[in-house]
Design an enzyme around this catalytic site. Sequence first.
Site, PDB file in Angstrom:
ATOM      1  N   HIS A  64       0.975  -0.880   0.157  1.00  0.00           N
ATOM      2  CA  HIS A  64       0.423  -0.073   0.328  1.00  0.00           C
ATOM      3  C   HIS A  64       0.839   1.780  -0.112  1.00  0.00           C
ATOM      4  CE1 HIS A  64      -3.606  -2.547   1.656  1.00  0.00           C
ATOM      5  NE2 HIS A  64      -2.423  -3.371   2.112  1.00  0.00           N
ATOM      6  N   PHE A  65       1.014   1.945  -1.039  1.00  0.00           N
ATOM      7  CA  PHE A  65       2.048   2.884  -1.046  1.00  0.00           C
ATOM      8  C   PHE A  65       1.323   4.175  -0.767  1.00  0.00           C
ATOM      9  CE2 PHE A  65       5.513   0.452  -3.171  1.00  0.00           C
ATOM     10  CZ  PHE A  65       5.681  -0.098  -2.288  1.00  0.00           C
ATOM     11  N   ARG A  66      -0.459   4.483  -0.688  1.00  0.00           N
ATOM     12  CA  ARG A  66      -0.876   5.626  -0.317  1.00  0.00           C
ATOM     13  C   ARG A  66      -0.797   6.486  -1.321  1.00  0.00           C
ATOM     14  NH1 ARG A  66      -3.013   2.111   3.016  1.00  0.00           N
ATOM     15  NH2 ARG A  66      -1.558   2.161   5.197  1.00  0.00           N
ATOM     16  N   ASN A  96      -7.059   0.621  -2.207  1.00  0.00           N
ATOM     17  CA  ASN A  96      -7.000   1.759  -1.120  1.00  0.00           C
ATOM     18  C   ASN A  96      -6.767   3.604  -0.875  1.00  0.00           C
ATOM     19  OD1 ASN A  96      -5.490   0.404  -0.446  1.00  0.00           O
ATOM     20  ND2 ASN A  96      -6.234   0.160   2.009  1.00  0.00           N
ATOM     21  N   HIS A 181      -9.089  -9.280   0.219  1.00  0.00           N
ATOM     22  CA  HIS A 181      -9.190  -9.745   2.197  1.00  0.00           C
ATOM     23  C   HIS A 181     -10.435 -10.363   2.788  1.00  0.00           C
ATOM     24  CE1 HIS A 181      -7.648  -7.245   5.631  1.00  0.00           C
ATOM     25  NE2 HIS A 181      -9.157  -7.483   5.938  1.00  0.00           N
ATOM     26  N   HIS A 235      -2.817 -12.977   2.354  1.00  0.00           N
ATOM     27  CA  HIS A 235      -2.563 -12.641   4.012  1.00  0.00           C
ATOM     28  C   HIS A 235      -3.054 -13.594   5.303  1.00  0.00           C
ATOM     29  CE1 HIS A 235      -5.575  -9.361   3.974  1.00  0.00           C
ATOM     30  NE2 HIS A 235      -5.331  -8.734   4.259  1.00  0.00           N
ATOM     31  N   ASP A 306       2.392  -6.503   2.507  1.00  0.00           N
ATOM     32  CA  ASP A 306       1.409  -6.270   3.030  1.00  0.00           C
ATOM     33  C   ASP A 306       1.537  -4.622   3.599  1.00  0.00           C
ATOM     34  OD1 ASP A 306      -0.656  -5.755   3.709  1.00  0.00           O
ATOM     35  OD2 ASP A 306      -1.417  -6.641   5.323  1.00  0.00           O
ATOM     36  N   HIS A 310       1.790   4.025   7.942  1.00  0.00           N
ATOM     37  CA  HIS A 310       0.802   5.000   8.920  1.00  0.00           C
ATOM     38  C   HIS A 310       1.295   5.625   9.830  1.00  0.00           C
ATOM     39  CE1 HIS A 310      -3.254   2.973   7.627  1.00  0.00           C
ATOM     40  NE2 HIS A 310      -2.576   2.135   8.720  1.00  0.00           N
TER      41      HIS A 310
HETATM   42  O1  DOR Z   1      -3.867  -3.918   8.523  1.00  0.00           O
HETATM   43  C1  DOR Z   1      -3.960  -3.294   6.915  1.00  0.00           C
HETATM   44  N1  DOR Z   1      -3.735  -2.970   6.967  1.00  0.00           N
HETATM   45  N2  DOR Z   1      -4.580  -4.321   6.281  1.00  0.00           N
HETATM   46  C2  DOR Z   1      -5.777  -3.754   5.261  1.00  0.00           C
HETATM   47  O2  DOR Z   1      -6.034  -5.243   5.042  1.00  0.00           O
HETATM   48  C3  DOR Z   1      -5.193  -2.973   4.761  1.00  0.00           C
HETATM   49  C4  DOR Z   1      -3.813  -1.557   5.408  1.00  0.00           C
HETATM   50  C5  DOR Z   1      -3.513  -0.685   4.877  1.00  0.00           C
HETATM   51  O3  DOR Z   1      -4.032   0.292   4.070  1.00  0.00           O
HETATM   52  O4  DOR Z   1      -3.808   0.399   6.213  1.00  0.00           O
END
Ligand code: DOR
Length: 443
Positions: A64-66, A96, A181, A235, A306, A310
């Site tokens: 996830h590179f946001r 996401n 997921h 996962h 994964d 944050h």
């Molecule tokens: O812990 C998680 N963080 N699980 C996920 O499925 C999404 C991910 C996130 O994008 O923060």
Amino acid sequence: MPDTFDRIIIGGTVWTPNGPVETDVGIRSGRIAGFGHLRSAKSEEVFDASGLTVLPGVIDSQVHFREPGLEHKEDLEAGTRGAALGGVVAVFEMPNTDPPTTSADAIDEKISRALGRAWVDFSFFVGASPENVPELEILERLPGVSGVKMFMGSSTGSLLVSDDKNVLRVLKSGSRRVAVHCEDEERLQERLDLVKGGAPVAMHAEWRDVETALRATQRLVRLAREAGRRVHTLHISTAEEMEFLESNRDIATVEVLPQHLTLSAPDAYERLGTLAQQNPPIRSARHRDAIWQALRNGVVDCIGSDHAPHTLEEKARPYPQSPSGMTGVQTLVPIMLDHVHAGRLTLQRFVDLTSAGPARIYGIAGKGRIALGYDADFTVVDLNAKKKIKNSWIASKSGWTAYDEMAVTGWPIATIIRGQVIMKDDEVLGQPIGSPARFTETL
Ligand code: DOR
């Protein structure tokens, strides 16, 4: 006439599909073009891999590179720089973001943001939603798309397809393997009271319990059979799901994460607090051991990180306001090589899970093995290097790892992508040359 190459890699132990071979490797136009004793060949550049092991380039098929929207946590430049520093040659990025990646425009936007800024090759998942089902068949085949990702339980972001009717609609729209997921949204909501008013973070694994994961995985497989669609379960975190998936290998492939193989409750929550909070949760040693067993028995097809960064400020919020996820793209290789060193898996199995596995699951064209004509992608490692993982080494904008100060044996020494050395001795080199990965089932 000696052969001519752009680059030769000499002196290394090279991990071919038949196992380790002492051979030089010749590279021409970004592809593998020769094996053998090539030192008399003409070559612009020589990479001396003496004492090192040359593995097929590691592919991390879940990051996830946001970007766009959440660049304060991570972006495509920093995320892919972390990948390069960690020995990863290609990443598949999750949808996401904000806005979520649910349309052709959003895919275009991500690809144009990545070109010229990505250090490693990349592709993007299209997020499934009840609204975009009619377009999924087209979207999943666009160049640069890894496939469709479906969240059956809510996690970070707004993407969610929770009920059987819509899960089935998604599965009936298209033909590529769908990455899922699996956590059951209804059960998550039913049990939210367990943590809603505040709770110790270790309650995360109680709230999002075994039944939550198992129920969704079983529903998914039942619906995948009804739709006649192959799925990839992301996962997997419980012993019970592994037992179930072992008898459903014809339709479902399986991903596991280094963190589920390395961390366990209650220790991880006591030591790391909310840094250990992720979905699906870190669970007890019984589950960790069952995941290892499944990995050794061949039930597991690939390892993804994964990588879900944050900021430390966000993580410092009281549980459950603290977000779920931890960094991982940069630590996947050293953590798993350390497990190889400890004898928990063979190097052969590591290679299968990190290159051939993702290539097989997603139909990646020209990557995933060291063979003539394949992309010259290599993760060059020192299996005996003793190093410490440190926060200061982490390129992620979030700046932390759950493995800070952990001593490991085994380290990525160089990352070579389509013949270009883009990382050597913990430094990125040259330009961010990342390009979209190609797939066998796109247009
Ligand atoms: O812990 C998680 N963080 N699980 C996920 O499925 C999404 C991910 C996130 O994008 O923060």
